[in-house]
Design a protein around this motif. Structure first.
Motif, PDB file in Angstrom:
ATOM      1  N   MET A 179       0.846  -1.203   0.000  1.00 33.37           N
ATOM      2  CA  MET A 179       0.000   0.000   0.000  1.00 33.37           C
ATOM      3  C   MET A 179       0.878   1.248   0.000  1.00 33.37           C
ATOM      4  SD  MET A 179      -3.082   0.709   2.619  1.00 33.37           S
ATOM      5  CE  MET A 179      -4.127   2.125   2.531  1.00 33.37           C
ATOM      6  N   TRP A 189      -6.343   0.929   5.485  1.00 27.54           N
ATOM      7  CA  TRP A 189      -7.464   1.516   4.717  1.00 27.54           C
ATOM      8  C   TRP A 189      -8.551   2.043   5.671  1.00 27.54           C
ATOM      9  CZ3 TRP A 189      -7.898   3.730   0.390  1.00 27.54           C
ATOM     10  CH2 TRP A 189      -7.185   3.308  -0.734  1.00 27.54           C
ATOM     11  N   CYS A 196      -8.619  -7.187   1.047  1.00 29.71           N
ATOM     12  CA  CYS A 196      -7.262  -6.618   0.962  1.00 29.71           C
ATOM     13  C   CYS A 196      -6.224  -7.740   0.901  1.00 29.71           C
ATOM     14  CB  CYS A 196      -6.998  -5.749   2.180  1.00 29.71           C
ATOM     15  SG  CYS A 196      -8.213  -4.453   2.390  1.00 29.71           S
TER      16      CYS A 196
END
Ligand SMILES: CCCCCCCCCCCCC/C=C/[C@@H](O)[C@H](CO)NC(=O)CCCCCCCCCCCCCCC
Ligand SMILES: Nc1ncnc2c1ncn2[C@@H]1O[C@H](COP(=O)(O)OP(=O)(O)OP(=O)(O)O)[C@@H](O)[C@H]1O
Ligand SMILES: [Ca+2]
Length: 547
Positions: free
Chosen positions: A1, A109, A100
Motif C-alpha cells: 500500500m 485503509w 485486501c
C-alpha cells in the motif's frame, strides 16, 4: 500500500475482480483492472458521502449480519437511485465489500478512510434528539424510525435520544424547557404538524436565550443554530418534500447523517402586538382555510381527509371580501406591473425603514389568499403553490386568487398538479413580498366581532340562528360538535371556522387562516418574513438529471 499525505493507493478485490483503489483529497475511487492490466470502469465516492467503514463483511439490510474476517472491510455510502416518486432521485445506502492483500493493508485503509471522514465532514451530527409522533399520517412513525432510520444512525456512529410523544405540543415544550446540552440537532418523525412543533421550540428557545421578545413584530429575531431534521411520516409532508424534492425516510436520514445544512425563511404571524405562530410553508385564507377546518372533522379518514374536504369546500364555491396590504420587494411575478390592477399606494410607516419597496393595498373578493415562504410542493402538487419561490431568499410569494367561476377555480387548482402555469389566469395575481397585513372590510372587523361575542353565545343556545338550521337533522349535531371542540384554536374561530359542507345555503363573509396546517384563532393578521431564521439537515432539491 502506498501512502503519502495526499494520496493512499493499493490493489483491492471486490469478489474475484481486481481493482486499483485511491483515496485522494475529497474522493475515494476504485478502478477495475482486467487480466491485461487495462483500466476499466471507475467508481468514485465523495468522502463527504461516506456513511461508515466497518471491519469484516457487514450487511445491515434486511437484517444486520457481521462476518468478522481479517482481510475485508465494508464501505457504506450514499447511492443515488435511478427513479423514485419525487421530483429528484431518492438516495439509498450503497455498500461495497473490499478484500485486501493483508490484514495490515486492511487496517490502514480503515484508519485512512475514517480520518478522511473526520477531516472532510466536520459538520456531521454526533448526538440527536428524536421525537416520534406515533399518530401522524398512516400511524407508521415508530415503525419507520426503528426499521429504516435507527440502523443507519447506528452505522454512522450517531447516538440518539428518542421521545415517542404522548400528547400534542410535547416536543415543542421539551425543546423550550429541557437541557439540550450535547445535542447537535432535533429530528421529528411525523408530518408538517410535528415539524411545526420543532420549529416553534427551536425558535422560541433561541429567542429566550438571546433575550429577544418574539411578540414585538418589528424585532430582528436571533437565527437558530440547532439544526432540524424531518423524517417524513405525515399526511402532506410539505416541508420535507419542498426542502428535499421527495418524501422518503431513507433519503432524509442520509442527509441528516452527512450533516447537510439548508437555511430556511420563516414567517411570523402577529395579531395586534402578539405573536400568533410561525410558518415556513403557507398561510392561506379562503379555500385552504376552509379545507383545513372541514378536514379536522374527518381526521379519522387519515391523509384522504384533505381530498374529501377539498371536494366539499370546492362545491360550496365561496369567496370572501378582504383587504391585503403588503410591502412588495419590487417584484411582481404575475401579471407584470404594467398591466391594469386595483393597486394604490398606502402610507404605512411600520417596518418601512427595514423593508424596501412600497406598501400597497389590494381590495376585493377572493377565492383564496396564500402566502408561501417556499414553493410548498408535496406529492399531490410536485411543483407546489408557487413553483419559483425560494427557500432562503428572505421573501415570500403572495398569491391572490380573486372571485372566479367554479370552472375557472377548478382550472387554477388542477394546474397545481400538471405543468401548466397556475398563475397565467386572469383572476390570479402573485407578488414577491416581505410583509403582509390582512384586514376585513369595515363592519366585519375582528374587534367588532369580539363585541359580538355575547351575541354568539346566544346563537349557540338557539339553533334557529345558525345558517344551516333550515336543514333538518344538521343543526343539533353541528351545535354539539362546536361545543365539544371547546377551546382548541377553533374556539375563537366560531362563525368563520365552522364549515358545514355543501349543506350551507347562506354565504359566509369570513373564512379562517390555515397556517402550516393549523387553524389560526384570528383573522386580521400581519405576517413578516425572517430570512434564513432556521437551518434544516437538507440541501434543497438536487438536480435529478445528474444521478
Ligand atoms: C382537480 C384536482 C385538483 C387538485 C388540487 C390540488 C391542489 C394541491 C395544492 C397543495 C397545496 C399544499 C399546501 C401545503 C400546505 C401545508 O402547509 C399544510 C400542512 O401540512 N397542509 C394543508 O393545509 C393541507 C391542505 C391540503 C389542501 C388539499 C386540497 C385538495 C383539493 C382537492 C380539490 C378537488 C376539487 C374537485 C372538484 C370536483
Ligand atoms: N402523541 C400525540 N398525540 C396527539 N397528537 C399529537 C401527538 N404527537 C404529536 N401530535 C400532534 O399531531 C399533529 C399532527 O401530526 P403530524 O404532523 O405528525 O401528522 P399529520 O397531520 O398526519 O401530517 P401533516 O401535518 O403532514 O398533514 C401535530 O400538530 C402534533 O402537534
Ligand atoms: Ca423564501
Amino acid at each position: 500500500m502506498e501512502t503519502d499525505s495526499v494520496r493512499v493507493e493499493s490493489s483491492l478485490w471486490i469478489g474475484n475482480k481486481r481493482y486499483r483503489a485511491f483515496l485522494s483529497g475529497w474522493y475515494f475511487s476504485w478502478t477495475e483492472i482486467d487480466e491485461r492490466n487495462r483500466e476499466k470502469k471507475t467508481i468514485s465516492v465523495p468522502v463527504s458521502e461516506v456513511i461508515g467503514v466497518k471491519e469484516g463483511r457487514v450487511e445491515i439490510q434486511p437484517q444486520k449480519k457481521v462476518e468478522d474476517t481479517d482481510l475485508d472491510f465494508t464501505l457504506f455510502y450514499v447511492k443515488r437511485n435511478s427513479k423514485g416518486k419525487g421530483i429528484r432521485v431518492p438516495w439509498s445506502l450503497g455498500r461495497t465489500q473490499f478484500c485486501c492483500p493483508s490484514r495490515g493493508v486492511r487496517d490502514q485503509w480503515i484508519t485512512q478512510l475514517r480520518t478522511a471522514l473526520k477531516t472532510h465532514s466536520p459538520s456531521r451530527p454526533h448526538r440527536l434528539l428524536v421525537f416520534i409522533n406515533p399518530f401522524g399520517g398512516k400511524k407508521r412513525g415508530k415503525q419507520i424510525f426503528h426499521s429504516l432510520v435507527a440502523p443507519l444512525f447506528e452505522l454512522a456512529g450517531i447516538s440518539s435520544h428518542v421521545v415517542v410523544t404522548e400528547r400534542a405540543n410535547q416536543a415543542r415544550d421539551y425543546i423550550l424547557k429541557k437541557d439540550l446540552t450535547g445535542f447537535d440537532g432535533v429530528i421529528c418523525v411525523g408530518g408538517d404538524g410535528m415539524f411545526s412543533e420543532l420549529l416553534h421550540g427551536v425558535i422560541g428557545r433561541t429567542q429566550q436565550e438571546a433575550g429577544v421578545s418574539e411578540h414585538d413584530p418589528t424585532v430582528m429575531l436571533q437565527p437558530c443554530d440547532l439544526h432540524i431534521g424531518i423524517i417524513p411520516a405525515g399526511s402532506t409532508d410539505c416541508v420535507c418534500f419542498t426542502t428535499m424534492g421527495i418524501n422518503d425516510p431513507v433519503t432524509s436520514t442520509l442527509h441528516i447523517i452527512i450533516g447537510d445544512s439548508q437555511p430556511l425563511d420563516v414567517c411570523s404571524v402577529h395579531y395586534q402586538s402578539t405573536l400568533v405562530r410561525y410558518f415556513v410553508s403557507m398561510v392561506g385564507y379562503g379555500f385552504y382555510g376552509d379545507v383545513l377546518a372541514e378536514s379536522e372533522r374527518h381526521r379519522w379518514m387519515g391523509p384522504l381527509r384533505y381530498d374529501y374536504s377539498g371536494c366539499m369546500v370546492y362545491l360550496c364555491n365561496r369567496s370572501y371580501p378582504g383587504q391585503v396590504q403588503s410591502a412588495l420587494s419590487k417584484e411582481r411575478l404575475f401579471p407584470h406591473f404594467n398591466s391594469s390592477s386595483s393597486l394604490y399606494s398606502a402610507n404605512v410607516s411600520q417596518y418601512s425603514s427595514e423593508l424596501e419597496g412600497e406598501w400597497v393595498t389590494i381590495e376585493g373578493r377572493f377565492k383564496c389568499i396564500s402566502l408561501t415562504c417556499m414553493s410548498s410542493s408535496c406529492p399531490r402538487s410536485p411543483k407546489g403553490l408557487s413553483p419559483s419561490a425560494h427557500l432562503a431568499d428572505g421573501t415570500a410569494d403572495l398569491i391572490l386568487v380573486r372571485e372566479a367561476n367554479p370552472l375557472g377555480f377548478l382550472t387554477y387548482l388542477h394546474r397545481h398538479t400538471n405543468t401548466q402555469d397556475q398563475f397565467d389566469l386572469p383572476f390570479v395575481e402573485v407578488y414577491r413580498v416581505k410583509a403582509v397585513r390582512f384586514s376585513l372590510p369595515p363592519g366585519e372587523g375582528e374587534e367588532e366581532e369580539e363585541e359580538e361575542e355575547e351575541e354568539e353565545e346566544d346563537v349557540l343556545e338557539d339553533p334557529e340562528k345558525l345558517c344551516c338550521s333550515n336543514i333538518a337533522g344538521h343543526s343539533q349535531q353541528h351545535l354539539a360538535e362546536r361545543k365539544e371542540r371547546g377551546n382548541v384554536a377553533m374556539s375563537r374561530v366560531k362563525r368563520p371556522g365552522f364549515v358545514c359542507g355543501p349543506c350551507c345555503t347562506k354565504p359566509r363573509s369570513v373564512s379562517v387562516w390555515n397556517c402550516d396546517g393549523e387553524i389560526l384563532p384570528h383573522t386580521e393578521i400581519s405576517c413578516r418574513v425572517h430570512g434564513q431564521l432556521v437551518r434544516l439537515f437538507a440541501r434543497g432539491i438536487e438536480d435529478s438529471t445528474k444521478p
